[in-house]
Design an enzyme around this catalytic site. Sequence first.
Site, PDB file in Angstrom:
ATOM      1  N   ARG A  30      -5.095  10.059  -1.600  1.00 40.51           N
ATOM      2  CA  ARG A  30      -4.525  10.279  -2.935  1.00 40.51           C
ATOM      3  C   ARG A  30      -5.645  10.543  -3.929  1.00 40.51           C
ATOM      4  O   ARG A  30      -5.538  11.414  -4.787  1.00 40.51           O
ATOM      5  CB  ARG A  30      -3.715   9.066  -3.380  1.00 40.51           C
TER       6      ARG A  30
ATOM      7  N   HIS B 274       0.879  -1.164   0.000  1.00 37.87           N
ATOM      8  CA  HIS B 274       0.000   0.000   0.000  1.00 37.87           C
ATOM      9  C   HIS B 274       0.919   1.217   0.000  1.00 37.87           C
ATOM     10  O   HIS B 274       1.881   1.263   0.762  1.00 37.87           O
ATOM     11  CB  HIS B 274      -0.856  -0.033   1.271  1.00 37.87           C
TER      12      HIS B 274
END
Lengths: 241, 113, 111, 586
Positions: free
Chosen positions: D264, D242
């Site tokens: 993000r 991740h």
Amino acid sequence: MGADGGNLSVRIWKGGAGGRLIEFEAPQRANQTVLDVVTWVQRHRDPGLAYRFACRVGMCGSCAMTVNGKPRWTCRTHVAKVAQDSRLTIEPLRNLPIVKDLACDMTVFFEKWRDARGRFEGRATRYDDIECIAPETPARQAVDAGIECINCAVCYAACDVVAWKPDYLGPAALNRVWTLQNDTRDAAQAERLAAVAGEAGCHNCHSQQGCTTHCPMSLNPTASIAGLKRAVFMAALRGEV
Amino acid sequence: MIRPHRHQPLWWAFALHRLSGLALAVFLPLHFLVLGSALNGEAVFDGVLAWSDFGLVKLAEMGLVFLLALHLLGGLRLLALEFLPWRDGQATLAAVAGSASAVIAFAFLFNAI
Amino acid sequence: MNLTSAQLYVLQRLSAAVLAPLVLVHLGLIVYAIQDGLSAAEILSRTRGSFVWAGFYSAFVIAAAIHAAIGLRSIAAENLAWRGARLDALTYGAALLLMTLGARAVAAVVL
Amino acid sequence: MQYEAMLEYHDTDILILGSGGAGLFAALHAGQTNPGLKVTLAVKGLIGKSGCTRMVQGGYNVALLPGDSVERHFMDTIVGGKWLPNQDLAWRLCQTAVERVRELENEVGCFFDRKADGTLHGKAFAGQSFDRTVHKGDLTGIEIINRLMEQVWARPVTRMEEHRALALIPTADGAALAGVLLVDMRSGVFRFVRAKAVLLATGGGPTMYRYHTPSGDKSMDGLAMALRIGLPLRDMEMVQFHPTGLLAGTETRMTGTVLEEGLRGAGGYLLDAEHRRFMLDYDPQGERATRDVVSRAMYAEMRKGRTTENGGLFIQMSHLGPDKVRRGFKGMVERCADCGFDLAGGLVEVVPTAHYLMGGLICDTETLTELPGLFVAGEDAGGVHGANRLGGNGVANSTVFGGIAGEAMADFAAKENLREPDEALIEAEIARALHPFDKPAGDLNALRERLLDVMWEDVGVMRTAEGLQRGIARLADLEAELLKTGLADRDRVFNLTWHDWLNLRSLVEVSEAIARAALARENSRGAHYREDFPEAGDLESSSFTLVSRVGESISVEQAPVDFTIVKPGESLIDDEAGAPEAISVQ
Ligand SMILES: Cc1cc2nc3c(=O)[nH]c(=O)nc-3n(C[C@H](O)[C@H](O)[C@H](O)COP(=O)(O)OP(=O)(O)OC[C@H]3O[C@@H](n4cnc5c(N)ncnc54)[C@H](O)[C@@H]3O)c2cc1C
Ligand code: HEM
Ligand code: SF4
Ligand code: F3S
Ligand code: FES
């Protein structure tokens, strides 16, 4: 790197119910939770130290302990927030039997959750569509207000009524029950209300609000229990409980 | 004795409510006895009431009035908490109840002397 | 008479609700009446033969007896760890005592 | 037998190891299928409070919303898995997820978020052609596991909490599984539980990397146990990283924990130590590229040396307006604040972090492994995700196949008898577990740190043959040293350091399997990236790795992927080849 050079003086509960506090020195760091301190002591000073944690991000509710006298989740409690003159006292949660050192036996906590009928009992099945429920309906909002409990038992440890009346179902189980009583999909609300109207039931609460004050998820069991008391009151007037 | 997990205003509100309730429950039979003394004639009743002229007794009475007011207002807060929709700021409400009780108690003392 | 704990709760809250206005009036009266000092004559002149005050104080006595008895019950259960028969004895005993003394007091000031 | 005094025997019809989504669903469905069976749930932590299902934030992928279809979900899974998934498993996943989510909502009591019109809300997750991820705020896992846990607590399931499975024990002839050896962590008593059917649902968990997200109780025990009795594991090189793990320095358990994907997605920037945005150098999608792409870019950037104080990079959200961030990511901002970081207004150090293992045990669509009596579900099972797992397919996988396993085991157990275990193996496994007790105490902590470094440096985000070989050699040294290292505290009662030791041993064993599989795969697919073989390779002739242990050594084979439903270049969705086009309904 990160270390501010100082030391923490940490007193940690060792043993079972008849245990005592043992003093350790641990390095103080810029980024450090209470769980990190406990881990450091286990890794570097006392390999036999027992404690419990799992997720380390405040989701599993395994790591709750009594820190400087207050119940807290330790994985999300920064040392700087709680240390007094670089001192920490770490004990197991109150109101639960101690397995060893900082680890409690949570069985009774979950038994009460079960006995309060803290589980969904719906009408629909896996072959039915999912019910349409608008997010703004008051019932749904009442569910949302109490649903994000991580069953950490911090509230349970903070409540004096639990300490005084060990049968009392306690804030977490009752909070869960209140979310179910507001769940329009549930079909067992009468039975569940009866389950929380007994000797160990919701009306034992004296609104001390220790639960609400200490709940790390900022839930409000006091309000949930008040809702249940109201429902039990009405049901008792109608002779139902 | 007062452990840190209790260091929050609403635990104190609970403790005071309990203590005031207990004190009232202990006082109430005495109060009834005093009133009951009227059965034995006005003079006896007066004799008993005369006690209330002593300063110390006045102060104790003021204490009782304070406790009664506190228990009443605190009790109203609890009834509202339990029977009306939830509202935040219970600690503030408890503080208001406490201050109002003090005002009533002083009003009593002022009138009494 | 064996009341469930939910019923006790209901009685306690109902009696509290009854007591609230009565105590409020009572408090007002105390603060007002104390001004000239307490005298038997003054108190009795107000109460003697008055149906209103008789009703007022009777309601007070009944509600207070119920309310305080159940309150004491909680305290004994929680702070003294009393349970069972002992607890019932306390509850009903306290209620009875308050009721009796209260009735006597009402009789004394009204009759 | 030598250890008789420490050992207790128990019998049950069905034994479930682990109480994540897979284990809890298995317990429920086993009971529903055949209420007459005795079901035992053994778990290393507390029921429902351990494992990663609890930690699910994003949500649950399901083709339940108007406009979506099982075919589309399936195609996303296959394309996302770079054509390596076992297509029958993937199909079963997508198909059954529909029923499972309805069950979660209607029978178990989960209360998923709704849209304003009252219908289920699906959110977007990177790499998918439809906004199908069902969720409860950003605490979906808590909702799913708490509701399951309540249901299991209310049923007649025998609970063995804080019981660690140590070994799978077959019959003496090895023809079937007889039961499982466990240790009661609270008392130190060993228990052998005989069972007609056993479910392995210990949830993998790549915690052998310097930075990792899974819960602390997960240490690959299940896969290590399976390896030891000779069962093959597939896709072991596929470790998902991740991109945004929190970096808070050493000696804090906060390091490695996930900062959610949505940061993000919402427009957060990744910056190097000089506050320069670098993602656009790697991918036109910038920070919004998929997990593997962003993780690799970050790793490459970190190797250039422009790193932060703790050796990572920064995530910045403040340019979106601190108040907006605070509102949109309340949970995340609060968590960072608790730990002393200002996510909304400042810079937070981040680093790629090991998140999920796609590899695992081979099983069929009914979760049966090749060893009769042993079933597998959840993260311990391999083949569903291939080279990459879509966000939202993890919890779907564990709940779908956990439920299937419960039914399959109930049917199996009804027909079977209890089997006699290989007593000598029980004996040997107890001795194995007690190994550190008569060795001189050593620095276990330093060994753990070394393992984390080896895996991060040599078997991590970007790999080379040279690095992998070095890693394998370092792992061998490490294992030798671990076997010489003992415990300072000799009491077996709730001895966490003993369990640290056992964790480390499982991790080292499975680490070798990962490294060997990674060495064998000479191309780059999904989560696996070889700098010396950067090409994906021919899709039609795709193969997957199979690791198994023969004696003391580990062998790797390659097996061709069987495209039972779609072939590369084809699609189940009309007018679209391969990846379904990104569409979004909202
Ligand atoms: C931070 C985080 C976020 C995630 N977010 C998502 C998401 O948004 N969507 C998604 O689909 N997936 C997500 N995942 C992945 C998902 O959590 C997993 O795929 C899934 O939960 C695995 O379920 P499981 O039942 O196989 O294992 P787990 O839930 O991990 O449970 C494993 C169980 O096995 C027990 N156990 C371990 N070892 C032993 C042993 N030796 N003996 C006995 N018991 C043992 C553990 O204590 C635990 O109870 C996330 C994972 C993490 C870590
Ligand atoms: C003469 C009068 C009164 C007496 C003797 C009395 C006595 C008591 C006692 C002994 C308790 C138990 C305390 C506890 O559980 O902590 C109690 C509780 C309570 N009293 Fe009173 N009380 C009186 C008047 C009132 C009034 C006027 C109210 C008003 C509104 C009131 C409201 C309450 C409530 C709500 C509780 C319950 C607290 C709880 O259980 O959490 N009381 N009282
Ligand atoms: S209500 Fe709050 S304190 Fe109590 S168990 Fe749930 S999360 Fe913990
Ligand atoms: S602390 Fe206890 S008394 Fe009631 S309000 Fe909370 S349950
Ligand atoms: S370790 Fe999970 S809440 Fe702290």
